[in-house]
Write a protein that holds these residues in place. Structure first.
Motif, mmCIF file in Angstrom:
data_model
loop_
_atom_site.group_PDB
_atom_site.id
_atom_site.type_symbol
_atom_site.label_atom_id
_atom_site.label_comp_id
_atom_site.label_asym_id
_atom_site.label_seq_id
_atom_site.Cartn_x
_atom_site.Cartn_y
_atom_site.Cartn_z
ATOM 1 N N VAL A 22 0.840 -1.196 0.000
ATOM 2 C CA VAL A 22 0.000 0.000 0.000
ATOM 3 C C VAL A 22 0.875 1.246 0.000
ATOM 4 O O VAL A 22 1.583 1.531 0.965
ATOM 5 C CB VAL A 22 -0.944 0.008 1.212
ATOM 6 C CG1 VAL A 22 -1.870 1.219 1.156
ATOM 7 C CG2 VAL A 22 -1.764 -1.278 1.260
ATOM 8 N N GLY A 23 0.837 1.983 -1.095
ATOM 9 C CA GLY A 23 1.614 3.206 -1.217
ATOM 10 C C GLY A 23 2.928 2.972 -1.942
ATOM 11 O O GLY A 23 3.461 1.856 -1.956
ATOM 12 N N PRO A 24 3.472 4.028 -2.558
ATOM 13 C CA PRO A 24 4.710 3.888 -3.340
ATOM 14 C C PRO A 24 5.886 3.330 -2.549
ATOM 15 O O PRO A 24 6.640 2.498 -3.063
ATOM 16 C CB PRO A 24 4.981 5.321 -3.819
ATOM 17 C CG PRO A 24 3.640 5.982 -3.828
ATOM 18 C CD PRO A 24 2.896 5.388 -2.671
ATOM 19 N N ASP A 25 6.075 3.780 -1.302
ATOM 20 C CA ASP A 25 7.216 3.298 -0.519
ATOM 21 C C ASP A 25 7.128 1.797 -0.284
ATOM 22 O O ASP A 25 8.134 1.078 -0.372
ATOM 23 C CB ASP A 25 7.292 4.030 0.823
ATOM 24 C CG ASP A 25 7.694 5.491 0.676
ATOM 25 O OD1 ASP A 25 8.206 5.858 -0.400
ATOM 26 O OD2 ASP A 25 7.481 6.259 1.631
ATOM 27 N N ALA A 26 5.923 1.311 0.018
ATOM 28 C CA ALA A 26 5.743 -0.121 0.254
ATOM 29 C C ALA A 26 5.969 -0.919 -1.021
ATOM 30 O O ALA A 26 6.536 -2.019 -0.990
ATOM 31 C CB ALA A 26 4.343 -0.392 0.808
ATOM 32 N N VAL A 27 5.538 -0.380 -2.154
ATOM 33 C CA VAL A 27 5.752 -1.065 -3.432
ATOM 34 C C VAL A 27 7.242 -1.164 -3.732
ATOM 35 O O VAL A 27 7.747 -2.217 -4.150
ATOM 36 C CB VAL A 27 5.008 -0.337 -4.568
ATOM 37 C CG1 VAL A 27 5.394 -0.915 -5.924
ATOM 38 C CG2 VAL A 27 3.495 -0.442 -4.362
ATOM 39 N N VAL A 47 -0.370 3.627 -6.474
ATOM 40 C CA VAL A 47 0.894 4.073 -7.067
ATOM 41 C C VAL A 47 0.648 5.158 -8.112
ATOM 42 O O VAL A 47 1.524 5.469 -8.903
ATOM 43 C CB VAL A 47 1.687 2.909 -7.694
ATOM 44 C CG1 VAL A 47 2.194 1.970 -6.640
ATOM 45 C CG2 VAL A 47 0.855 2.178 -8.734
ATOM 46 N N GLY A 48 -0.562 5.719 -8.125
ATOM 47 C CA GLY A 48 -0.851 6.848 -8.993
ATOM 48 C C GLY A 48 -1.747 6.531 -10.160
ATOM 49 O O GLY A 48 -2.334 7.424 -10.756
#
Length: 236
Positions: A36-41, A58-59
């Protein structure tokens, strides 16, 4: 539409999700990482295993799903209604030295606001552009709906190459490119310090005549749930 193997076990990374993910259950031997969220990806993509990732927020929901669509996505995974999509991991070298890896984007940016530098892009030995701008962002398909899009670049389909977009260019007719890679960026002239960012994290400063080489060095798999409204379902 070919049915994929139904999924029952997941691991959550990042969050919170704020959604009911039943009938999926969290487990140590997860079949999918729900990031969940860019950092986690980014963290999940750098983890040395082959567990597929469901990218959340991720947008662009065409690259995964959103928090709002997560319950429907969970149902699709449980029914085997999804497809796997391969995404690249980018290796970044500066002046021949490996600096790190990126999953979403690589950015050169003047360290002081509103300071313009001159950048050059080359791919496959061919010089493609020179641009005076605050910076340049190179986006992988998974990250192309993020900073690159905010700078005016395109959303790139998986397998479509890397988008290269000048940030706040001096000219209103600055070129944008989508190239397969590998590619090379270089600071031609700096009117202030230029910093290199990998997935939003500052790594080092880059000086004129230090080439920044970007190439695909690895890959990982993301899952795209096939829910109502997906183009794949509309075709059937």
């Amino acid at each position: 539409m070919t049915q994929s193997t139904p999924i029952s076990r997941i691991r959550l990374q990042g969050g919170p999700v704020g959604a009911d993910l039943s009938p999926l259950e969290t487990a140590d031997d997860a079949e999918v990482v729900v990031a969940v969220g860019p950092d986690a990806v980014v963290d999940a993509a750098h983890t040395p295993n082959e567990t597929p990732i469901l990218a959340v927020d991720v947008g662009d929901d065409r690259q995964g799903t959103t928090r709002e669509g997560l319950e429907a996505a969970a149902g699709a995974l449980a029914e085997g209604a999804y497809r796997g999509v391969t995404h690249p991991v980018l290796g970044v070298d500066v002046d021949g030295e490996r600096v790190g890896r990126a999953v979403l984007d690589v950015t050169l940016m003047t360290s002081e606001p509103a300071r313009i530098s001159e950048y050059a892009l080359a791919a496959e030995g061919e010089r493609l552009f020179d641009a005076r701008a605050d910076g340049v962002v190179v986006s992988a398909p998974l990250g192309s709906a993020g900073y690159g899009r905010a700078a005016g670049g395109p959303i790139v389909a998986p397998g479509g190459g890397l988008s290269v977009v000048p940030v706040s260019p001096f000219s209103t007719r600055a070129n944008q490119w989508v190239v397969p890679g590998p590619l090379s960026l270089q600071v031609e002239r700096d009117e202030g310090a230029v910093s290199l960012f990998l997935d939003g994290e500052e790594r080092r400063q880059v000086h004129p005549a230090e080439p920044v080489e970007i190439s695909v060095v690895d890959e990982f798999t993301c899952l795209r749930p096939l829910v109502s409204g997906s183009p794949e379902l509309e075709k059937h």
